[in-house]
Design an enzyme around this catalytic site. Structure first.
Site, mmCIF file in Angstrom:
data_model
loop_
_atom_site.group_PDB
_atom_site.id
_atom_site.type_symbol
_atom_site.label_atom_id
_atom_site.label_comp_id
_atom_site.label_asym_id
_atom_site.label_seq_id
_atom_site.Cartn_x
_atom_site.Cartn_y
_atom_site.Cartn_z
ATOM 1 N N GLN A 186 23.795 47.355 56.055
ATOM 2 C CA GLN A 186 24.406 46.974 57.328
ATOM 3 C C GLN A 186 24.461 48.182 58.261
ATOM 4 O O GLN A 186 24.264 49.321 57.836
ATOM 5 C CB GLN A 186 25.804 46.398 57.051
ATOM 6 C CG GLN A 186 26.459 45.682 58.195
ATOM 7 C CD GLN A 186 27.443 46.567 58.937
ATOM 8 O OE1 GLN A 186 27.810 47.635 58.460
ATOM 9 N NE2 GLN A 186 27.865 46.136 60.105
ATOM 10 N N ASN A 188 26.506 50.189 59.625
ATOM 11 C CA ASN A 188 27.306 51.402 59.449
ATOM 12 C C ASN A 188 27.026 52.127 58.133
ATOM 13 O O ASN A 188 27.684 53.118 57.817
ATOM 14 C CB ASN A 188 28.803 51.090 59.570
ATOM 15 C CG ASN A 188 29.354 50.285 58.406
ATOM 16 O OD1 ASN A 188 28.625 49.910 57.484
ATOM 17 N ND2 ASN A 188 30.651 50.013 58.431
ATOM 18 N N LYS A 189 26.059 51.657 57.357
ATOM 19 C CA LYS A 189 25.800 52.269 56.056
ATOM 20 C C LYS A 189 24.950 53.539 56.189
ATOM 21 O O LYS A 189 24.301 53.771 57.207
ATOM 22 C CB LYS A 189 25.104 51.267 55.131
ATOM 23 C CG LYS A 189 25.942 50.020 54.848
ATOM 24 C CD LYS A 189 27.274 50.363 54.202
ATOM 25 C CE LYS A 189 28.051 49.147 53.733
ATOM 26 N NZ LYS A 189 28.591 48.328 54.832
ATOM 27 N N ASN A 190 24.944 54.345 55.116
ATOM 28 C CA ASN A 190 24.194 55.609 55.142
ATOM 29 C C ASN A 190 22.707 55.380 55.368
ATOM 30 O O ASN A 190 22.030 56.194 55.983
ATOM 31 C CB ASN A 190 24.401 56.365 53.831
ATOM 32 C CG ASN A 190 25.806 56.919 53.704
ATOM 33 O OD1 ASN A 190 26.761 56.353 54.235
ATOM 34 N ND2 ASN A 190 25.944 58.018 52.982
#
Length: 390
Positions: A186, A188-190
């Site tokens: 998603q 906002n993930k790394n």
């Protein structure tokens, strides 16, 4: 652009980064005419498989689908129980309900904020089929203890590693070991594909079954034949998403190094600000200071609400007014109306109840400047001092 009164730029709690090479690659896919699941998805899955030491990997439209399909692959359904944590995004337990099984919530460890493995054994019943730990902010649980417990009781493990891409356990990548391991991509993930996720599986038979579940249960038979022998959905990842993931994977080492550097600064600067403000005795809880296993997906603090004349919402509002975005990851799942109606009680897991009420996510993403950490820490400590009980 949002600004504070003194015109400093607004710092969101996270922001994805897509370089020009990635943007150009997306444009190339769009021009190709093949934008749904195709050659780029196959390449992404093969690259991920290599990243995880050759284990089969299948990608899906989102991280929720990866967990749902992991449960289906493990043949978990009505009458089964799955032990999990009450501090997670609600998708973790929603997917358990979605396959007809029952979530069993175990309290968390106050230091790691992950599921307390000491309490898991006591929660196992004859109906227990799986354990679903969550690696909050990217920090894994003790994998040796987790899998020893699962082996002892003959349980499947479905790792909700949504936030843990790039994390390790004793030098081994999360996903390269274990049972079924679910990741989210998603925004906002790394590693982000905007929306998406992947599931690391044990063998090719599980991978083929996962493929069926992600596309209506379909099996192709020759050039013009097909069959459906399981109930699937529409959870495939597109080539547009996949090509973003391929380019994000190339940048991951740089992203990880920068996140770790920012996290180190947080520890140093927050402690320095607290000391300068005369707040050494304030019980502000920082994350586990582990730079070996964590990918530093988020930097989370737990506010000492019993020492403040303010609730979390007030602290968040004042930080926002100073141009600093924050988040809540997460309120306790059993406090949601749906779960209350099902009979769950927040007081059954008192540590999770407290942390769910007071946890706060500070900004952390690779594009932050060094000076942003000082600005955030100074603002936070100033607010804590202002609301400190006498």
């Amino acid at each position: 652009m949002s600004t504070t009164e003194n015109m400093l730029p607004f710092i969101p709690f996270t922001r994805p980064h897509f370089n020009q090479e990635t943007i150009d690659a997306v444009a190339e896919v769009l021009r190709s005419g093949w934008v749904t699941s195709g050659p780029k998805l196959a390449e992404f899955e093969a690259t991920l498989s290599e990243y995880f030491g050759g284990r089969p990997v299948r990608c899906f439209a989102n991280g929720t689908a990866t967990m749902k399909i992991a449960l289906q692959v493990a043949d978990i359904g009505p009458g089964d129980e799955v032990i999990t944590t009450p501090i997670s995004w609600v998708a973790t337990s929603n997917v358990i309900l979605g396959v007809g099984a029952t979530p069993v919530f175990v309290d968390i460890d106050p230091i790691t904020r992950n599921i307390d493995l000491d309490q898991v054994a006591a929660a196992i019943t004859p109906k227990t089929r799986a354990i679903m730990p969550v690696y909050l902010a990217g920090l894994p649980v003790d994998m040796d203890r987790l899998y020893a417990l699962a082996k002892q009781h003959k349980l499947r493990v479905i790792e909700d590693a949504a936030q843990a891409f790039g994390s390790q356990w004793q030098g081994q990548k999360i996903g390269s070991i274990g049972d079924l391991v679910s990741f989210s991509f998603q925004a906002n993930k790394n590693l982000s594909t905007v929306e998406g996720g992947c599931l690391v599986l044990n063998n090719i038979d599980e991978a083929k079954l996962a493929e069926k579940f992600r596309l209506q249960g379909l099996t192709r038979q020759g050039i013009d034949g097909m069959d459906v022998d399981v109930l699937g959905g529409k959870d495939n990842l597109t080539d547009v998403n996949a090509v973003i993931g391929l380019h994000q994977l190339k940048q991951l080492p740089v992203f990880q190094t920068r996140r770790a550097a920012l996290a180190r600064q947080y520890f140093d600067v927050i402690r320095s600000e607290l000391k300068s403000a005369g707040l050494d005795d304030l019980k502000l809880e920082l994350p586990v200071e582990n730079f070996t296993d964590s990918n530093w997906h988020m930097f989370q603090i737990v506010l000492p609400l019993d020492q403040l004349n303010a609730e979390r919402a007030q602290v968040m509002t004042e930080l926002k007014d100073m141009g600093i975005g924050t988040g809540v990851h997460y309120p306790i799942i059993t406090g949601f109306t749906l779960y209350k109606k099902l009979g769950y009680k927040t007081e059954s897991t008192p540590i999770a109840q407290r942390i769910g009420r007071s946890i706060l996510t500070l900004p952390l993403f690779p594009g932050m400047a060094d000076e942003d950490i000082g600005r955030i820490a100074s603002a936070l400590v100033g607010i804590l001092k202002k609301h400190r009980k006498n």
